[in-house]
Scaffold this motif. Structure first.
Motif, PDB file in Angstrom:
ATOM      1  N   LEU A   3      -5.235   4.075   7.545  1.00 28.09           N
ATOM      2  CA  LEU A   3      -6.633   4.327   7.188  1.00 28.09           C
ATOM      3  C   LEU A   3      -7.589   3.460   8.001  1.00 28.09           C
ATOM      4  O   LEU A   3      -8.716   3.873   8.296  1.00 28.09           O
ATOM      5  N   ARG A   4      -7.153   2.276   8.377  1.00 27.62           N
ATOM      6  CA  ARG A   4      -8.039   1.341   9.068  1.00 27.62           C
ATOM      7  C   ARG A   4      -8.009   1.481  10.592  1.00 27.62           C
ATOM      8  O   ARG A   4      -8.890   0.973  11.273  1.00 27.62           O
ATOM      9  N   ARG A  31       0.068   3.205   4.646  1.00 26.41           N
ATOM     10  CA  ARG A  31      -1.116   4.051   4.459  1.00 26.41           C
ATOM     11  C   ARG A  31      -2.401   3.251   4.691  1.00 26.41           C
ATOM     12  O   ARG A  31      -3.346   3.731   5.300  1.00 26.41           O
ATOM     13  N   GLU A  32      -2.407   2.013   4.212  1.00 31.29           N
ATOM     14  CA  GLU A  32      -3.587   1.162   4.392  1.00 31.29           C
ATOM     15  C   GLU A  32      -3.871   0.925   5.867  1.00 31.29           C
ATOM     16  O   GLU A  32      -5.014   1.004   6.317  1.00 31.29           O
ATOM     17  N   GLU A  46      -7.855  10.298  -1.030  1.00 33.06           N
ATOM     18  CA  GLU A  46      -7.171   9.912  -2.262  1.00 33.06           C
ATOM     19  C   GLU A  46      -7.141  11.017  -3.309  1.00 33.06           C
ATOM     20  O   GLU A  46      -6.117  11.225  -3.958  1.00 33.06           O
ATOM     21  N   TYR A  62     -13.618   3.520   6.691  1.00 33.35           N
ATOM     22  CA  TYR A  62     -12.429   3.315   5.862  1.00 33.35           C
ATOM     23  C   TYR A  62     -12.662   3.806   4.437  1.00 33.35           C
ATOM     24  O   TYR A  62     -11.823   4.512   3.861  1.00 33.35           O
ATOM     25  N   ARG A  63     -13.809   3.455   3.873  1.00 32.62           N
ATOM     26  CA  ARG A  63     -14.094   3.859   2.498  1.00 32.62           C
ATOM     27  C   ARG A  63     -14.280   5.368   2.382  1.00 32.62           C
ATOM     28  O   ARG A  63     -13.851   5.983   1.394  1.00 32.62           O
ATOM     29  N   LYS A  78     -12.840   7.613   4.300  1.00 34.83           N
ATOM     30  CA  LYS A  78     -11.497   8.191   4.383  1.00 34.83           C
ATOM     31  C   LYS A  78     -10.785   8.116   3.043  1.00 34.83           C
ATOM     32  O   LYS A  78     -10.139   9.085   2.609  1.00 34.83           O
ATOM     33  N   ARG A  79     -10.889   6.989   2.384  1.00 34.57           N
ATOM     34  CA  ARG A  79     -10.241   6.842   1.079  1.00 34.57           C
ATOM     35  C   ARG A  79     -10.822   7.825   0.073  1.00 34.57           C
ATOM     36  O   ARG A  79     -10.092   8.449  -0.706  1.00 34.57           O
ATOM     37  N   SER A  88       0.818  -1.198   0.000  1.00 33.39           N
ATOM     38  CA  SER A  88       0.000   0.000   0.000  1.00 33.39           C
ATOM     39  C   SER A  88       0.850   1.244   0.000  1.00 33.39           C
ATOM     40  O   SER A  88       0.345   2.337  -0.214  1.00 33.39           O
TER      41      SER A  88
END
Length: 371
Positions: free
Chosen positions: A220-221, A216-217, A366, A358-359, A361-362, A39
């Motif tokens: 984010l979680r 990063r992954e 992003e 999580y989604r 945040k992405r 990631s």
């Protein structure tokens, strides 16, 4: 003359296609089955030039009245690392009453987050993660402002993430043999690490080390909910979410001041125990309540068997208390088991909310990262 917007979008799309292809090729050469082997890997196309493995590292430093120790901490940080193309420093000023923020700016900290009042280490850590993600970090390293850890060891922390072997890397201070810890403190650290290891389901040689790196992954979680410390809860979350966690040996510097987190041992043990129990019950509610309910039911069977034994001897009337206690334990045990079932159903909703968070945040971060 700037290219038309339609052409720019076409080139960006082509860049993403090429990026995915190259990342898949790298993954196949490493024997991975995932399309993107790490990631922290950023492959971007800027017009006609392809840049491979552009990785930004942000080193975050939570601070509370660290005007005296912060300069040495920042001076010891690396400016170049293998596999890293950019290194930036982020300072979280947790409502300091001294010149911590001013000193951080003078020392060249690229990002400074300042709280108007003291909110605690855990909230400062989470604010640092959020700020680092918003700044486009591919890897985030957290270190202490009192220069406890040697900056040169940051290379050891980020290496497994750059190689795609881990989502989270923790620095192992070797607490079992460290000369900087007293025998009693070493024993407490070992007991605490073993407890967290059982709760998290992963190997934990040093649970309280704050010297750690996140992809990063992983950043984010992770959502720190505790108001006391982040070290224990993040490990339990990592185990629950099946993140890849590795430990690497790191060195420590001589102590510059007394810990502000551990004011006294009983208070620290109580806060740590509450954090572990709360986090474990949140992420593994069925195990917690079924264990408690099962123990109560077993006790009820024991007391009930005791009553039946005396009743078979013709002395049942003198041991009615055992029957009453067995009934109470059985009722409470079954109720606790039902609470566990309900908590597990609530846990499913929490996991769905975690995925939604999580989604979101992405989606929010992003686009900023691609600019």
């Amino acid at each position: 003359m700037a290219p038309p917007l339609r052409k720019l979008r076409r080139r960006r799309f082509l860049g993403k296609v090429i990026s995915c292809f190259v990342c898949e090729l790298l993954a196949s050469t490493r024997g991975k089955t995932d399309a993107c082997f790490s990631s922290s890997c950023r492959l971007t196309l800027l017009f006609n030039n392809v840049t491979i493995l552009s990785v930004k590292l942000i080193i975050q430093i939570p601070c509370y009245n660290e005007e005296a120790t912060l300069p040495q901490t920042i001076r010891d940080l690396p400016t170049q690392l293998p596999g890293i193309t950019a290194i930036e420093v982020l300072v979280i000023d947790d409502g300091s009453s001294d010149r911590t923020s001013v000193v951080a700016g003078e020392l060249g900290a690229r990002h400074i987050v300042r709280f108007p009042c003291h909110r605690g280490l855990a909230r400062g850590f989470q604010a640092g993660l959020d700020a680092a993600l918003a700044a486009g970090a591919d890897i985030i390293v957290n270190t202490d402002a009192d220069n406890q850890y040697q900056g040169q060891d940051i290379a050891r922390l980020v290496a497994p993430i750059v190689a795609g072997c881990a989502d989270m890397v923790v620095g192992d201070r070797g607490v079992a043999s460290s000369p900087h810890f007293s025998p009693f403190k070493r024993w407490l650290q070992q007991i605490g690490s073993l407890t967290v290891q059982m709760a998290a389901g992963i190997k934990v040689p040093d649970a309280t080390s704050g010297f750690r790196a996140f992809s990063r992954e992983a950043a984010l979680r992770i959502n720190v909910l505790s108001g006391y410390s982040y070290t224990l809860e993040t490990l339990i979350q990592a185990g629950s979410r099946q993140l890849g966690v590795e430990y690497v040996p790191v060195r420590t510097n001589p102590q510059t001041r007394q810990s502000r987190l551990i004011r006294n041992v009983p208070q620290y043990l109580l806060q740590s125990a509450v954090t572990i129990v709360r986090a474990y019950a949140m992420y593994q509610p069925m195990k917690v309540f079924l264990t408690i309910g099962g123990l109560l039911i077993l006790l009820s069977l024991g007391w009930g068997g005791r009553f039946l034994y005396f009743m078979a001897q013709g002395q049942g009337s003198g041991h009615v208390q055992s029957l009453i206690l067995a009934a109470i334990l059985a009722i409470v045990g079954f109720q606790t088991t039902l609470i566990g079932l309900m908590a597990d159903l609530v846990g499913f909703n929490r996991r769905m909310l975690d995925e939604v968070t999580y989604r979101v945040k992405r989606m929010e971060l992003e686009p900023k990262r691609d600019q």
